[in-house]
Design a protein around this motif. Structure first.
Motif, short mmCIF file in Angstrom:
data_model
loop_
_atom_site.label_atom_id
_atom_site.label_comp_id
_atom_site.label_asym_id
_atom_site.label_seq_id
_atom_site.Cartn_x
_atom_site.Cartn_y
_atom_site.Cartn_z
N GLY A 194 27.94 30.34 42.55
CA GLY A 194 27.61 31.56 41.87
C GLY A 194 26.52 32.41 42.95
N TYR B 123 25.23 30.12 35.69
CA TYR B 123 24.70 31.40 34.94
C TYR B 123 24.18 31.11 33.64
CZ TYR B 123 26.60 34.18 38.83
OH TYR B 123 27.00 34.79 39.89
N ASN C 138 48.57 24.11 24.07
CA ASN C 138 48.58 24.14 25.56
C ASN C 138 47.29 24.63 26.09
OD1 ASN C 138 49.09 26.99 26.31
ND2 ASN C 138 51.06 26.33 25.70
N PHE D 32 46.59 27.23 28.23
CA PHE D 32 46.60 28.56 28.18
C PHE D 32 46.45 29.20 26.87
CE2 PHE D 32 49.40 32.52 28.28
CZ PHE D 32 48.56 33.15 29.46
N GLU D 33 46.83 28.39 25.85
CA GLU D 33 46.87 29.05 24.44
C GLU D 33 45.55 28.59 23.95
OE1 GLU D 33 49.94 27.34 22.17
OE2 GLU D 33 49.72 28.64 20.45
N GLU E 69 35.04 37.49 28.52
CA GLU E 69 34.33 36.97 29.75
C GLU E 69 33.90 35.70 29.69
OE1 GLU E 69 33.74 39.31 32.78
OE2 GLU E 69 35.36 39.70 31.80
N ARG F 10 34.33 31.65 29.86
CA ARG F 10 35.09 30.75 30.64
C ARG F 10 35.32 29.55 29.91
NH1 ARG F 10 36.31 35.03 33.34
NH2 ARG F 10 34.93 36.20 34.08
N GLU G 153 42.72 29.45 33.17
CA GLU G 153 44.20 29.50 33.01
C GLU G 153 44.79 28.80 34.18
OE1 GLU G 153 45.62 33.64 32.71
OE2 GLU G 153 44.32 33.97 30.82
N SER H 145 23.83 34.28 31.14
CA SER H 145 23.42 35.34 31.57
C SER H 145 22.09 35.12 32.53
CB SER H 145 23.09 36.31 30.38
OG SER H 145 22.42 35.58 29.47
N LYS H 146 22.05 34.13 32.91
CA LYS H 146 20.65 33.69 33.64
C LYS H 146 20.96 34.20 35.17
CE LYS H 146 19.14 30.52 30.50
NZ LYS H 146 18.59 29.30 30.01
N ALA I 73 41.24 36.20 43.70
CA ALA I 73 40.50 35.04 44.36
C ALA I 73 39.49 34.36 43.37
CB ALA I 73 39.32 35.94 45.25
N CYS I 74 39.13 33.05 43.88
CA CYS I 74 38.49 32.69 43.02
C CYS I 74 36.77 33.18 43.29
CB CYS I 74 37.84 31.01 43.40
SG CYS I 74 39.54 29.98 43.40
N TYR I 75 35.95 32.73 42.50
CA TYR I 75 34.65 33.30 42.18
C TYR I 75 34.06 33.43 43.77
CZ TYR I 75 30.52 35.36 40.00
OH TYR I 75 29.51 36.19 39.45
N GLY I 76 33.71 34.50 44.16
CA GLY I 76 32.81 34.72 45.45
C GLY I 76 33.69 34.46 46.66
N ARG J 194 49.97 24.27 32.00
CA ARG J 194 49.85 24.22 30.47
C ARG J 194 49.71 23.05 29.82
NH1 ARG J 194 52.62 30.04 29.13
NH2 ARG J 194 51.61 31.31 30.52
#
Lengths: 651, 169
Positions: free
Chosen positions: A70, A106, A143, A145-146, A159, A161, A182, A208-209, A291-294, A341
């Motif tokens: 993060g 976060y 599954n 995804f669903e 947003e 996760r 996903e 949100s931290k 990309a993955c985060y960062g 899935r």
């Protein structure tokens, strides 16, 4: 005082009691085990043991992000899921990228420890300090995804996760993984089955931290340096373009395509000959970098297949599918999506289905055992159908759902001739043929989670001599090993040293929760005029800039040894010794074709190599049990005492 | 002379790494990372194969300024940056609603509006955008960029439009 890098909080959930508590992440844990896999393993060591049933309520499901997750440290967005593995009965973990780990930070938590079993299916909703267990009966049977789409809609937030299990996890398939965002899988060791055994369908997190940074100026400086390296490096462009697919090139050059369940060896030009060659894939299909985060490398790809729509591009998958002798890109994409899935470990599914094909070919099983199906190599419909059966534990799938080694035992296959789970401790490794490659065989076999190529990833490239860093080329020379680098089958002790060196790097990568691609990148694809970087050094630099924890290369290496040793002790406590590390005979067989044609590992020499490896670690070379002095030096006296006093193991 | 703006060169080139959000928040908050405090936001449309960063467009006659009921917003004549008078701002969200581009947001802690200030001339998001999805140019320079994309209100699609999201196996 608020912490830097770490959020300083652990979230504990008891599903049986519907109890949710937070506790501080102690300094003892932070400074001795750093985070991610390190702290996860320590918690697992403390809270589970030989009496813990992996699928019972007392097993822990531990999810941990690292102190760098993060933050803008390149490629730092990973997390580890740890539990006692139902597949192997020893320490198990899976590691994944995506955005889930960063979001957990976060939301204010470094680690999440889940125990107990809910009466009815539930999911865990984490919205900063607001943590709730919510009814998931409507999600059960869906599954991954669903599940993710329904949760996002229900919670009115795209947003958010989500980490979830599919039908495979619900049915406690022992090769089930957990899936987040996903398509990012913490697949290995059956973590999905543990989650399913707890009646926990999903974890949704929103945060949100703020993650505090000890020295932002220094952090920017370090990131700048890394960006500079990326830009100068000639490999950057093709690495980001092809992503994990580049592995195909190296692996094929090493002749390591697992063709027909390892019965054939691939030629060096396999990647050019086959319709799955990376060049052909990238020519024919429109892929998009993700990309993955960062992560500035963006090795993940989306691909578009008619009839399937947007899918994840299975980077290594196309090469691994040689295990069934199927070379068809759209099919591999479909298979990859099916596994994601259902929430299955793609590698293990490939291994167990290929093993079934061999059993069928050899007559170990017949139509009577397979619900009337002819399980032949090269048949896509068979693979499809087996995946459905495994996820649902239907008919023959119920046997395969136990993983390749247990399934082999059930059908009465000769473990030496047909069990593909060649390496250590009950877990099948990824479909890579490493017979006749001593360094790779060693580092895969001794992995503390059962065969795994990510515990000491770099030696994988040993098959390709030019990718060995100059530093080690030098070591080879000094050891009088001469041209050893091109003699992969020779069990020279220096290979144990190199394996150990990369093991430290990979452990450090896992406890900081950064990606091994950066390591590979820096080691193998430097650029002219630049000394290749020592990973532990830059790991320590970043750790210090982000957290303020003052450590260096030496300090960090000691921490990685501590993590390895606590994991080793965990497995020793479960009764695992040297013989459980040794590979099965499938990997001692002579290569038939390819660049290593006619070569094989010498079992006696290989044993010596293993013993040398244990010696370097300060473990007993005969049994692989850590010595008291080793454990005490690492501050693990309590573990030594426990082994001696409670388990009667003489150290 | 026209001022420099942050452009999205090609929407399909954004990988969604969100480093822009992280460095934006660290550059502004000084001591920590928090994407919720970022002036640039990355929006994902996975079904279309698209990920798009959204940031202030520095509009002339900016709708956010006219929507503000307390005159807390003004535009810097030289740079085009939307300035927020934090003493006046009441965090009413009107500017957020008025903006077509998601370029202005409310700071989650201060509860006042925040928009891109170009980091005083060296936007950090552009600096750390590895594959140059974000570029910092004058409009006339931007028009000469070869592989640029014209962004309109509809979200383009990299791949054929799907008929909803297929959730079957």
């Amino acid at each position: 005082m608020s912490l830097n890098g770490w959020m300083g909080k652990v979230l504990r959930v008891n599903l049986s009691k519907k109890e949710i508590l937070t506790e501080p992440l102690t300094e003892e844990l932070r400074y001795n085990f750093i985070g991610g896999r390190g702290i996860n393993s320590k918690i697992l060591y403390d809270e589970t043991g030989p009496n813990t049933d992996p699928l019972g309520p007392e097993n822990r499901l531990i999810i941990g992000a690292g102190p760098l997750t993060g933050t803008p440290v390149p490629t730092s967005g990973r997390y580890t899921v740890t539990a006692k593995s139902p597949l192997t009965g020893i320490l198990g973990d899976g590691n994944a990228g995506g955005t889930f780990g960063a979001e957990l930070k976060y939301a204010g938590y470094d680690h999440l420890i889940i125990r107990g079993r809910s009466e009815k299916p539930v999911y865990l909703l984490i919205d900063d300090d607001n943590v709730k267990l919510k009814d998931a009966r409507h999600l059960w049977g869906k599954n991954t995804f669903e599940t993710e789409i329904i949760l996002k809609e229900e919670l009115g937030n795209t947003e958010i996760r989500v980490l979830s299990i599919g039908q495979a996890g619900e049915n406690m398939v022992k090769i089930a993984g957990v899936i987040s965002d996903e398509e990012h899988a913490a697949a290995r060791c059956g973590m999905g089955a543990v989650m399913g055994s707890k009646n926990l369908k999903a974890i949704a997190v929103r945060g949100s931290k703020t993650i505090n940074i000890a020295d932002p100026g220094r952090l920017f400086e370090l990131v700048d340096g890394m960006y500079e390296d990326y830009k100068k490096c000639s490999a950057y462009d093709w690495y980001t373009k092809y992503g994990g697919t580049v592995a195909i090139i190296d692996m094929c050059r090493a002749g390591s395509a697992p063709i027909k369940n390892y019965l054939k060896s691939g030629g060096t030009d396999l990647d050019k000959r086959l319709p799955i060659s990376h060049e052909k894939i990238f020519e024919k299909y429109k892929l998009k970098d993700v990309a993955c985060y960062g992560c500035p490398l963006a090795c993940d790809k989306w691909t578009y297949i008619d009839g399937l729509g947007r899918c994840k591009h299975p980077d290594g998958g196309s090469f691994h599918s040689a295990i069934w002798e199927i070379y068809d890109y759209p099919f591999i994409v479909e298979f990859n999506r099916l596994c994601d899935r259902y929430g299955l470990d793609l590698y293990s599914v490939q291994m167990v289905t290929a093993a079934a094909m061999e059993w069928y070919e050899k007559g170990v099983i017949t139509k009577k055992d397979t619900d009337g199906m002819e399980i032949r190599f090269g048949d896509k419909e068979v693979v499809r159908s087996l995946v459905h059966k495994i996820a649902g534990r239907e008919g023959f799938g119920n046997i395969l759902a136990e993983g390749s080694i247990a399934a082999g035992r059930i059908v009465g296959a000769d473990p030496d001739s047909t069990a593909t789970g060649g390496y250590g401790k009950g877990m099948d490794h990824g479909p890579i043929d490493c017979s006749a490659i001593a360094g790779l065989t060693l580092s895969l076999s001794v992995s503390t989670r059962g065969a795994g190529h990510l515990r000491a990833v770099a030696p994988m490239a040993w098959g390709v001599s030019d990718s060995l860093p100059p530093k080690w080329q030098k070591v080879y020379k000094e050891a009088g090993a001469g041209d050893l680098v091109n003699k992969q089958w020779v069990c020279h002790p220096v290979k144990a040293e190199i394996a150990t060196y990369f093991e430290h790097i990979c452990t450090s990568t896992d406890i900081l929760e950064i990606c091994k691609n950066t390591t590979e990148f820096f080691f193998f694809y430097g650029y002219e005029g630049r000394e290749k970087k020592d990973d532990l050094e830059w790991h320590a630099d970043f750790l210090k800039a982000v957290t303020g924890f003052d450590t260096d290369r030496v300090g960090l290496e000691k921490i990685t040894r501590r993590v390895l040793n606590i994991e080793k002790v965990y497995n020793v406590r479960e009764g695992k010794r040297m013989e459980h590390d040794m590979p099965s005979s499938r990997f001692l067989q002579k290569r038939k074709g390819g660049p290593l044609n006619g070569k094989a590992l010498d079992p006696k020499e290989l044993e010596k190599l293993f013993k040398y490896y244990y010696k370097i670690h300060g473990w007993d070379p005969e049994t692989s049990i850590p010595k008291r002095s080793t454990l005490e030096e690492l501050g693990l006296k309590y573990a030594a005492d426990e082994l001696e006093e409670e388990y009667g193991i003489q150290l | 002379m026209s001022c420099r703006k942050i452009y999205v060169r090609l929407p399909e080139s954004c990988t969604g790494c969100r480093i822009c959000e992280m460095v934006c928040s660290l550059a502004h908050e000084k001591t920590g990372v928090n994407p919720a405090m970022s002036r640039i936001k990355v929006i994902s449309f996975p079904e279309k194969g698209l990920i798009i960063p959204r940031v202030c467009r520095f509009c002339r006659n900016a709708p956010c300024i006219s929507a503000c009921p307390v005159e807390a917003l003004s535009q810097d004549a030289e740079t085009g940056v939307i300035r927020v008078d934090e003493d006046k701002c009441i965090g009413c969200d009107r500017c957020v609603e008025a903006c077509n581009f998601g370029g202005i947001n409310i700071h989650p802690e201060d509860k006042t509006a925040m928009a891109c200030d170009l980091c005083g001339g060296d936007p950090q998001c552009v600096k750390y955008c590895m594959n140059r999805t974000l570029i910092f140019l004058r409009p006339e320079e931007y028009r000469t960029v070869k592989d640029r994309a014209i962004l309109d209100k509809t979200v383009p699609s990299v791949w054929p439009e799907p008929a909803g999201r297929d959730v079957t196996l």
